[in-house]
Design an enzyme around this catalytic site. Structure first.
Site, mmCIF file in Angstrom:
data_model
loop_
_atom_site.group_PDB
_atom_site.id
_atom_site.type_symbol
_atom_site.label_atom_id
_atom_site.label_comp_id
_atom_site.label_asym_id
_atom_site.label_seq_id
_atom_site.Cartn_x
_atom_site.Cartn_y
_atom_site.Cartn_z
ATOM 1 N N TYR A 79 -13.596 5.039 10.113
ATOM 2 C CA TYR A 79 -12.778 5.581 9.030
ATOM 3 C C TYR A 79 -13.340 5.090 7.704
ATOM 4 C CZ TYR A 79 -8.305 6.253 6.397
ATOM 5 O OH TYR A 79 -7.329 6.627 5.503
ATOM 6 N N HIS A 131 0.774 -1.239 0.000
ATOM 7 C CA HIS A 131 0.000 0.000 0.000
ATOM 8 C C HIS A 131 0.813 1.301 0.000
ATOM 9 C CE1 HIS A 131 -3.765 1.984 -0.018
ATOM 10 N NE2 HIS A 131 -4.438 1.081 0.663
#
Length: 608
Positions: free
Chosen positions: A436, A322
């Site tokens: 989130y 990522h």
């Protein structure tokens, strides 16, 4: 360019996100600290950040700090950072054979790479009004406008070109473990593919001396050779090392290099990408998620920008690292590879592999291991097995409605999914917690992501009405509460996509203070700040015709990782959790919440 929000806007948004999580006394304290920060040190830091941003017009204010955050993290990348997206099966079932699909997807991936590097890949554009802008006429006209002005022409018809600066890291790239801070490495000259099977490492060139792709029949022949190779699995599979704590792995890597493995590691790091061929078929969606999210640890190289994974029954997926980029870049790659490999496949089930000498073209990499490395691999395997053992993955598909019905009722599909998560958590744990949702800011130069904060006073009020006070509310009142949540969530989403969230701004200010050696302001030492950034419910959504499902691990040990997709007439949800949380029960609560919301929107009375 990505805007730096106004400090007062950031503080207001921050306090709005804190409100549902705190009682009145806690909120007063947090509010006081926030306003003190806004008038004092926060203001100074903000002005410095703006000045720094003005001096660095070639990038965005979040780029440096964000790369740094990822590369300094010392936790293993697997489960903590790497995510997966699995492909839909090829609509023509006979093309789902492992060798055929591996060949076709490899060829399509190389076509994508070559198209991108030649500058012919169609730009990624977000069309607000596709009837006007997503047309051949517009594309023809805009092609002749100089690039310094073409974006303006696109804006005129509500088409927004997206940042594609991450794409080059898709290929020939690896995250290298280093003490304290990792490095991203890319070598575009390398011409070989890395193939993993049974924990063994193989390489062969897929690009020839003139820069052309090898014939598909030759790629097929080499992959067939690898699939037929009956070499035993290595006693100490190297793949486990890439699942280690980054400092531990950095020291072991140094040992590997000192032990005569430099050339072999160079081949791994510079390979076009990593193709992982698994020797088993997929049993169900849970097995699919485990396979794509972490696999067995031996047949993956988690540091590569991505692993293209293809199992015995031709099920395919991508596991990606990522730090180099976000889901939007990987999704574009997957969309193109899926479309190309299914619509114009390079080989068919009738195709014969080329008669080439694969035993010469394919090189099996051998690694020289001393006792310390063997011990390191053994320990990495134990830790990996324990982490994976502790992880649960569960899924649901809700078939009583989806995007179509929600749009008809004039509510945002994403808002409804997020409301269901809030309701579910309240039902299960009787509280509202930090949540989130990831939102891309690729509409800006070097944009990454911004956070949407789905837990609001609106979702809290609505969830409490559904979970605790159902008898007190009429169906009309409940509908109003849902609409309220939808409007507010829509506003938050729009703000985040326009770079007007608060999370990245506060992160940038904190990073600046630390990099200047300034004592961390009290604002950041507030328990409420820490709690808001301990994201118990972490969510991400991507919908695409190429992708079957996606997922990731929880971002905190007592959290849920929620990958979800709102389709036209159904909603899919994939939840990861560690033993402190019950993912199965959470999903049951999500299902119940969706049921209740849909029934209310249809005007039905619901029982508790």
């Amino acid at each position: 360019r990505l805007p730096v929000p106004k400090l007062e806007d950031t503080i207001t948004r921050y306090l709005n996100a804190q409100k549902p999580l705190l009682n009145d006394d806690q909120f007063r304290k947090t509010e006081e600290l926030a306003h003190h920060f806004e008038k004092g040190i926060g203001r100074e830091l903000h002005e410095q950040l703006v000045a720094q941003d003005n001096r660095n017009k070639h990038t965005s204010y979040i780029t440096g700090p964000w790369f740094d955050m990822y590369l300094r993290a010392r936790e293993p990348v697997v489960l903590n950072f790497n995510a997966f997206m699995s492909f839909n099966p090829d609509p023509k079932s006979e093309y789902n054979d492992q060798l055929i699909r591996a060949t076709n997807m490899t060829v399509s991936a190389i076509r994508f790479m070559k198209t991108f590097r030649a500058g012919y890949l169609e730009p990624e554009v977000f069309h607000l009004n596709p009837e006007k802008s997503d047309t051949q006429i517009f594309k023809k006209i805009i092609r002749f406008v100089p690039s310094s002005l073409s974006w303006f022409g696109a804006y005129m018809v509500n088409a927004y070109p997206l940042d594609m600066s991450q794409y080059f890291r898709l290929f020939n790239s690896t995250r290298l473990p280093k003490l304290n801070r990792d490095e991203l490495y890319t070598d575009e000259k390398a011409k070989h593919l890395l193939v993993l099977r049974n924990g063994n490492f193989y390489i062969f060139d897929v690009i020839d001396r003139d820069g052309n792709m090898l014939k598909p029949s030759e790629i097929q022949a080499h992959l067939k050779y690898i699939l037929n190779d009956n070499s035993p699995a290595p006693a100490f599979p190297l793949g486990y090392l890439s699942s280690e704590n980054r400092d531990t792995w950095a020291l072991l890597r140094k040992n590997l290099l000192d032990n005569g493995n430099e050339e072999a590691l160079q081949k791994v790091d510079s390979a076009v990408f990593c193709l992982s061929l698994d020797d088993f078929a997929i049993k169900d969606f849970v097995h699919l998620s485990h396979t794509m999210l972490h696999g067995d640890g031996a047949n993956r190289w988690y540091d590569k920008s991505f692993n293209l994974i293809i199992t015995k029954d031709g099920t395919a997926g991508v596991n990606f690292e990522h730090s180099w980029g976000d889901g939007v870049a990987v999704l574009r790659f997957q969309n193109e590879v899926f479309k190309d490999s299914t619509k114009t496949p390079a080989i068919s089930p009738q195709s014969q592999p080329a008669s080439v000498d694969s035993s010469r073209a394919v090189q099996k990499l051998d690694f020289k291991l001393n006792d310390a490395l063997k011990a390191g691999i053994t320990k990495a395997k134990q830790k990996f097995d324990a982490s994976v053992e502790a992880l649960s993955l569960n899924l649901i598909q809700f078939h009583e409605g989806g995007k179509d019905l929600l749009k008809q009722k004039k509510v945002s599909p994403d808002a409804v999914a997020q409301l269901a998560f809030q309701m579910a958590f309240l039902r299960q744990y009787n509280q509202t917690v930090a949540t989130y949702e990831s939102c891309s800011t690729a509409a800006f130069k070097h944009g990454r992501t911004e956070t949407i904060r789905p837990a609001s006073i609106h979702t809290k009020k609505c969830s409490e009405a559904f979970v605790r006070e159902l008898s007190k509310h009429s169906t009309e009142e409940l509908q109003k509460l849902i609409v309220e949540c939808s409007k507010y969530h829509g506003r938050l989403t729009k703000e985040a996509a326009m770079g007007q969230g608060f999370d990245r701004h506060l992160f940038g200010l904190r990073y600046l203070a630390l990099s200047k050696g300034i004592a961390l302001p009290d604002f950041y030492q507030d328990q409420a700040y820490a709690r808001l950034n301990h994201n118990i419910i972490s969510t991400s959504t991507l919908v695409s015709p190429a992708v079957q499902l996606g997922g990731f691990g929880p971002v905190v040990s007592d959290g849920f990782g929620v990958g979800y997709q709102v389709h036209e007439d159904w909603i899919g949800c994939n939840v990861s959790a560690y033993p402190t949380r019950n993912g199965k029960e959470f999903l049951q609560c999500i299902h119940k919440s969706l049921e209740d919301i849909f029934n209310v929107l249809k005007g039905k009375k619901i029982g508790s």
